[in-house]
Design a protein around this motif. Structure first.
Motif, PDB file in Angstrom:
ATOM      1  N   LYS A 293       1.022  -0.848  -0.015  1.00  0.00           N
ATOM      2  CA  LYS A 293      -0.373  -0.301   0.035  1.00  0.00           C
ATOM      3  C   LYS A 293       0.812   1.275  -0.263  1.00  0.00           C
ATOM      4  CE  LYS A 293      -3.698   2.270   0.124  1.00  0.00           C
ATOM      5  NZ  LYS A 293      -4.879   2.564  -0.879  1.00  0.00           N
TER       6      LYS A 293
ATOM      7  N   PHE B 141       0.855   5.651  -0.803  1.00  0.00           N
ATOM      8  CA  PHE B 141       0.395   7.192  -0.487  1.00  0.00           C
ATOM      9  C   PHE B 141       1.102   7.785  -1.991  1.00  0.00           C
ATOM     10  CE2 PHE B 141      -1.440   4.722   2.923  1.00  0.00           C
ATOM     11  CZ  PHE B 141      -2.937   4.630   3.411  1.00  0.00           C
ATOM     12  N   GLY B 142       0.398   7.860  -2.638  1.00  0.00           N
ATOM     13  CA  GLY B 142       1.684   8.295  -3.759  1.00  0.00           C
ATOM     14  C   GLY B 142       2.974   8.333  -3.164  1.00  0.00           C
ATOM     15  N   ALA B 143       3.717   8.816  -3.055  1.00  0.00           N
ATOM     16  CA  ALA B 143       5.194   8.359  -3.682  1.00  0.00           C
ATOM     17  C   ALA B 143       5.701   7.860  -2.254  1.00  0.00           C
ATOM     18  CB  ALA B 143       5.677   9.946  -3.654  1.00  0.00           C
TER      19      ALA B 143
ATOM     20  N   GLY C  26     -11.382  -2.631   4.968  1.00  0.00           N
ATOM     21  CA  GLY C  26     -11.572  -2.819   3.814  1.00  0.00           C
ATOM     22  C   GLY C  26     -11.777  -0.569   3.811  1.00  0.00           C
ATOM     23  N   LEU C  27     -11.876  -0.179   4.078  1.00  0.00           N
ATOM     24  CA  LEU C  27     -12.041   1.011   4.918  1.00  0.00           C
ATOM     25  C   LEU C  27     -10.651   1.684   3.446  1.00  0.00           C
ATOM     26  CD1 LEU C  27     -12.095   1.724   7.855  1.00  0.00           C
ATOM     27  CD2 LEU C  27     -13.886   2.867   6.549  1.00  0.00           C
ATOM     28  N   LEU C  28      -9.153   0.505   3.222  1.00  0.00           N
ATOM     29  CA  LEU C  28      -9.050   1.110   2.802  1.00  0.00           C
ATOM     30  C   LEU C  28      -8.637  -0.295   1.851  1.00  0.00           C
ATOM     31  CD1 LEU C  28      -6.183   2.680   4.693  1.00  0.00           C
ATOM     32  CD2 LEU C  28      -7.602   4.223   2.700  1.00  0.00           C
TER      33      LEU C  28
ATOM     34  N   MET D 122     -16.306   3.900  -0.993  1.00  0.00           N
ATOM     35  CA  MET D 122     -15.601   3.609   0.137  1.00  0.00           C
ATOM     36  C   MET D 122     -15.533   5.021   0.501  1.00  0.00           C
ATOM     37  SD  MET D 122     -12.293   1.161   0.140  1.00  0.00           S
ATOM     38  CE  MET D 122     -13.684   0.103   0.028  1.00  0.00           C
ATOM     39  N   ASN D 123     -15.460   5.164   1.784  1.00  0.00           N
ATOM     40  CA  ASN D 123     -16.009   6.075   2.159  1.00  0.00           C
ATOM     41  C   ASN D 123     -14.292   7.738   2.769  1.00  0.00           C
ATOM     42  OD1 ASN D 123     -16.211   8.692   4.406  1.00  0.00           O
ATOM     43  ND2 ASN D 123     -15.238   7.016   6.036  1.00  0.00           N
TER      44      ASN D 123
ATOM     45  N   PRO E 210      -8.754   8.381   0.344  1.00  0.00           N
ATOM     46  CA  PRO E 210      -7.819   9.079  -0.052  1.00  0.00           C
ATOM     47  C   PRO E 210      -7.453   9.192  -1.516  1.00  0.00           C
ATOM     48  CG  PRO E 210      -7.068   6.407   0.530  1.00  0.00           C
ATOM     49  CD  PRO E 210      -8.703   6.946   0.224  1.00  0.00           C
ATOM     50  N   GLU E 211      -7.425   8.197  -2.374  1.00  0.00           N
ATOM     51  CA  GLU E 211      -6.680   8.259  -3.711  1.00  0.00           C
ATOM     52  C   GLU E 211      -7.164   9.299  -4.632  1.00  0.00           C
ATOM     53  OE1 GLU E 211      -7.452   5.215  -2.679  1.00  0.00           O
ATOM     54  OE2 GLU E 211      -6.372   4.148  -2.020  1.00  0.00           O
TER      55      GLU E 211
ATOM     56  N   PRO F 241      -1.562  12.433  -6.334  1.00  0.00           N
ATOM     57  CA  PRO F 241      -0.904  13.760  -5.784  1.00  0.00           C
ATOM     58  C   PRO F 241       0.291  14.152  -5.499  1.00  0.00           C
ATOM     59  CG  PRO F 241      -0.519  10.924  -5.507  1.00  0.00           C
ATOM     60  CD  PRO F 241      -1.309  11.342  -6.387  1.00  0.00           C
TER      61      PRO F 241
END
Lengths: 260, 272
Positions: A23, A25-27, A63-65, B1-2, B5-6, B10
């Motif tokens: 996983k 997040f961006g870079a 499953g939140l992400l 999906m709540n 974040p994507e 970015p």
């Protein structure tokens, strides 16, 4: 501290299975190739520094992400592939205790506890709901707070109510996100005891995310150490820290200094 | 999906160049479009949250009632006083009730009510949902197998869409009462005569167009507050920003909609 009962762990049944989980997040890569099995009845503690991706790990499980790649299986079901309805059904079996408790601050404690019950078990009578609330509040030792608002509770009480709110649906898996963060040592011990009581009474399998070694030691049947997005070591508390690896020894020594 | 974040690339997230800003604007537009589509999908699909919608409607109405009563009354009195001086020059003060009714019903009541609701309710929705987002209450709802979008967003948008038309009618009535009081004191017009004259120039089309306009304004206030609050970031600072942004965006959109709707509704009147 109450001594932890010897749990009944069924090593033939895996309730959570993570494979090659990644996983970013961006870079920023947070998890890079995580593998983990959690067996029925087992408390697994994930230890790691703040910002190491521990919370991301359990958010992926519930499953939140969504992961970038890899597999997240809970009770044999591939979580990222589930549709909304199937995910909601699966989530009924999973309790999630948030770091900040996440109590609904517009509702009193009774309504907070009734909320998941009313929504998930629509055939329950008012009396049955009240009984379930009473039982779960007794289990966390906060029966007197039933008509209080979340703002009137202390940090430790909020954590307990947060756990109670998840227990009301009698989940098979509990995910604890930093259960002792921000609490004084005595309240932390109470929360640790509660986690062990939940395991014994509700027969749950749990993942406990923490950076608190006393919490890890007193609640975990197995520890895994998350460093730089990977699990470095796993095993019992003593086994994990019986190493010359500076990244693990450093974590242990830092906590040791803080505790003393 | 709540979590979503994507949702924003970015690379664009922190940039401050014109290109980044334009990129962010279009991403927000696209995201808002998805949010709106999701609202319509969730609003019509079961299970329905009737009880929460009623609770929210009650909340929206109750929160705005006192300020709408006060503002409505003052608007009625002041507008009558201001109009009288102009009409006096032509000796046409007998037209006051009709003039006031037309101005209030067609323009002032919907606009003023919508702006009050935007300030009072829009900010509340933005702050409440923003706070729930940053304290993980929305995530908590999601993991307890509740659809937070349906429970928090759909119910609030439905409530504002339903309640603003009712509040507009209420405000128009209170404003007319204020206007009547002033007319009665100055021209000694009776209550039945005032209202008979007032409603002489108001027809069914006016009522229908007021309802349409008000519902659009209500939807706008709910949608702006929910979208901004639901996507709040940056902790407690984000909560304040959400409340503020909800009001500013709602008011801005209401003025634009007023300009557009008046064209459409006036055009539609010739076919009625």
């Amino acid at each position: 501290m109450i001594k932890k009962e010897t749990p009944h762990i069924d090593r033939t049944e895996t309730v959570i299975e993570l494979r090659h989980l990644r996983k970013s997040f961006g870079a920023l890569t947070v998890l890079q190739g995580i593998d983990l099995d959690v067996f029925r009845g087992e408390n697994v503690v994930v230890l790691g520094r703040s910002g190491s991706g521990k919370s991301v790990l359990i958010k992926l499980i519930v499953g939140l992400l969504k992961p970038d790649s890899g597999s997240v299986r809970v009770f044999g079901e591939e979580v990222p592939a589930l549709d909304t309805r199937a995910l909601q059904t699966l989530r009924k079996k999973i309790g999630f205790s948030f770091q900040g408790s996440a109590l609904y601050d517009g509702m009193c404690i009774k309504d907070n506890l009734a909320f998941p019950l009313v929504r998930n078990k629509r055939n329950l009578s008012r009396k049955q709901i009240d009984q379930a609330i009473e039982k779960v509040l007794d289990d966390v030792g906060l029966a007197h707070t039933v008509y209080q608002m979340p703002a009137e509770l202390s940090g430790g009480q909020k954590k307990r109510i947060g756990i109670a709110r998840t227990l009301i649906l009698e989940p098979e898996i509990m995910l604890y996100d930093e259960p002792t963060a921000g609490l004084d040592p005595l309240t932390s011990i109470e929360i640790n005891n509660l986690i062990n009581e939940v395991q014994a009474r509700y027969k749950t399998s749990s993942i406990i995310i923490t950076h608190d070694l006393s919490c890890a030691k007193s609640t975990g049947d197995r520890l895994v150490m998350l460093v730089d997005g990977q699990f470095l070591r796993q095993g019992k508390f003593e086994e994990v820290f019986d190493t010359a690896d500076i990244r693990i020894r450093g974590f242990y020594n830092y906590n040791f200094i803080l505790d003393n | 999906m709540n979590g979503d974040p994507e949702k924003i690339e970015p690379e664009l997230n922190g940039g401050n160049t014109v290109k980044d800003k334009i990129g962010r604007f279009f991403i927000t537009l696209y995201d808002l479009h998805r949010f709106m589509l999701r609202f319509f999908r969730e609003a019509f699909l079961p299970p329905y949250e009737f009880r929460e919608t009623i609770r929210q409607s009650f909340d929206v109405g109750l929160k705005s009632l006192s300020i709408i009563t006060l503002t409505g009354f003052i608007v009625g009195v002041v507008f009558t006083k201001q109009s009288r001086t102009s009409l006096l020059e032509f000796g046409a003060t007998s037209w006051l009730p009709s003039l006031i009714a037309i101005a209030l019903m067609r323009a002032l009541a919907p606009l003023v009510t919508a702006l009050i609701v935007a300030g009072k309710v829009g900010s509340h929705i933005g702050a409440e949902l923003g706070s729930m987002k940053v304290t993980e209450q929305i995530d908590a709802m999601e993991v307890s197998s509740t659809n937070p979008f349906k429970f928090l967003v759909v119910t609030r948008i439905e409530a504002t869409t339903l309640m603003v038309p009712i509040l507009v009618i209420y405000m128009a009535f209170i404003s007319l009462l204020g206007a009547y009081l002033d007319v009665h004191l100055n021209e000694a017009t009776s209550f039945p005569a005032f209202f008979q004259q007032a409603f002489m120039k108001i027809n069914l089309y006016d009522i229908v167009s007021i309802m349409i306009k008000s519902a659009v304004y209500g939807f706008t206030v709910g949608m702006a507050g929910c979208y901004i609050g639901y996507n709040a970031q940056q902790g407690t600072v984000g909560v304040g920003k959400s409340a503020n942004k909800s009001v500013v965006v709602s008011m801005f959109l209401i003025f634009i909609e007023e300009m557009l709707l008046i064209q459409v509704l006036n055009y539609g009147k010739q076919f009625f």
